[in-house]
Design a protein around this motif. Structure first.
Motif, PDB file in Angstrom:
ATOM      1  N   UNK B  32       0.620  -0.977  -0.129  1.00  0.00           N
ATOM      2  CA  UNK B  32       0.233   0.231  -0.204  1.00  0.00           C
ATOM      3  C   UNK B  32       0.673   1.199  -0.024  1.00  0.00           C
ATOM      4  N   UNK B  34       1.205   5.766   0.255  1.00  0.00           N
ATOM      5  CA  UNK B  34       0.665   6.832   0.127  1.00  0.00           C
ATOM      6  C   UNK B  34       1.749   7.737  -0.004  1.00  0.00           C
ATOM      7  N   UNK B  51      -3.964   1.217  -2.455  1.00  0.00           N
ATOM      8  CA  UNK B  51      -4.562   0.213  -1.980  1.00  0.00           C
ATOM      9  C   UNK B  51      -4.436  -1.021  -3.225  1.00  0.00           C
ATOM     10  N   UNK B  94       3.132   0.661   3.216  1.00  0.00           N
ATOM     11  CA  UNK B  94       2.888  -0.707   3.956  1.00  0.00           C
ATOM     12  C   UNK B  94       2.330  -1.405   3.300  1.00  0.00           C
ATOM     13  N   UNK B  95       1.642  -1.886   3.789  1.00  0.00           N
ATOM     14  CA  UNK B  95       1.696  -3.753   3.554  1.00  0.00           C
ATOM     15  C   UNK B  95      -0.191  -4.157   3.880  1.00  0.00           C
ATOM     16  N   UNK B  98       1.107  -6.158   7.162  1.00  0.00           N
ATOM     17  CA  UNK B  98       1.727  -5.116   8.222  1.00  0.00           C
ATOM     18  C   UNK B  98       0.524  -4.579   9.591  1.00  0.00           C
ATOM     19  N   UNK B  99       0.968  -4.149  10.037  1.00  0.00           N
ATOM     20  CA  UNK B  99       0.250  -4.355  11.291  1.00  0.00           C
ATOM     21  C   UNK B  99       0.060  -2.956  11.649  1.00  0.00           C
ATOM     22  N   UNK B 100      -0.443  -2.523  12.198  1.00  0.00           N
ATOM     23  CA  UNK B 100      -0.741  -0.864  12.894  1.00  0.00           C
ATOM     24  C   UNK B 100       0.895   0.011  13.335  1.00  0.00           C
ATOM     25  N   UNK B 103       4.145   1.298   9.033  1.00  0.00           N
ATOM     26  CA  UNK B 103       3.745   2.414   7.723  1.00  0.00           C
ATOM     27  C   UNK B 103       4.953   3.071   7.879  1.00  0.00           C
TER      28      UNK B 103
END
Lengths: 114, 115
Positions: B32, B34, B51, B94-95, B98-100, B103
């Protein structure tokens, strides 16, 4: 429409002093984050929280502690400030995991440690 | 591990000229992507995100970015900039796995607009 509010916006500390930065969000977000921004290094995650009462370490957690006693507040503490902690600190929140959800940032808190 | 590189730390352009801010990422899994913008003395705000789906993503204030998987790039473009676009721009990756906390932000590109 307050969004994410950080206090204080500016602070000067002497080495060894302690302080707490407060982050408050009024969007009912589950996730909250503390980042530090240093020139040429982008944003680095210090600690984060995925819900009230939970916290976790990020990329650069050493020298910092956090608490999330209420859903809307996320506190960042420095127990014994060091010059290496001179930085601009940003709080952010998100409804979903920040991985797919948008991060909402505060305006930053500029900390100088002498 | 994922990483993101913003190739230019500063980009000066004249008002009404086009601009491209470059971002390359490294990842072994799907990503993902941004772009965030930081105006002077403010926090970051989301410009656009990729996304899935169409590789051309349109954002706020006339910006767009194109996801290029073969080039592992996500460059930000605007055909005609305005003085009000003066800001620092951050690419982030991120992906889906991935966790929070995952990023990853680039080091930023400072866009300065000359009248």
């Amino acid at each position: 429409n307050a969004g994410v509010t950080q206090t204080p916006k500016f602070r000067v500390l002497k080495t060894g002093q302690s302080m707490t930065l407060l982050c408050a969000q009024d969007m009912n977000h589950e996730y909250m984050y503390w980042y530090r921004q240093d020139p040429g290094m982008g944003l680095r995650l210090i600690h984060y929280s995925v819900g009230e009462g939970t916290t976790a370490k990020g990329e650069v957690p050493d020298g910092y502690n956090v608490s999330r006693l209420k859903k809307q507040n996320f506190l960042l503490g420095l127990e014994s400030a060091a010059p290496s902690q001179t930085s601009v600190y940003f709080c952010a929140s998100s409804y979903l995991s920040g991985v797919t959800g948008e991060l909402f940032f505060g305006e930053g808190s500029r900390l100088t440690v002498l | 591990a994922q990483s993101v590189t913003q190739l230019d730390s500063q980009v000066p352009v004249f008002e009404e000229a086009p601009v491209e801010l470059r971002c390359n990422y490294s990842s072994s899994v799907s990503v993902y992507l941004f772009w965030y913008v930081q105006y002077p003395n403010q926090g970051l705000q989301l410009l656009l995100k990729y996304l899935s789906g169409s590789t051309l993503v349109k954002g706020i204030n006339g910006f767009e970015a194109e996801f290029n998987k073969s080039q592992t790039s996500f460059h930000l473009r605007k055909p005609s900039v305005h003085i009000s676009d003066t800001a620092e721009y951050f690419c982030a990756v991120s992906g889906p796995r991935s966790s929070a906390s995952k990023i990853i932000f680039g080091s930023g590109t400072r866009l300065s607009i000359r009248p």
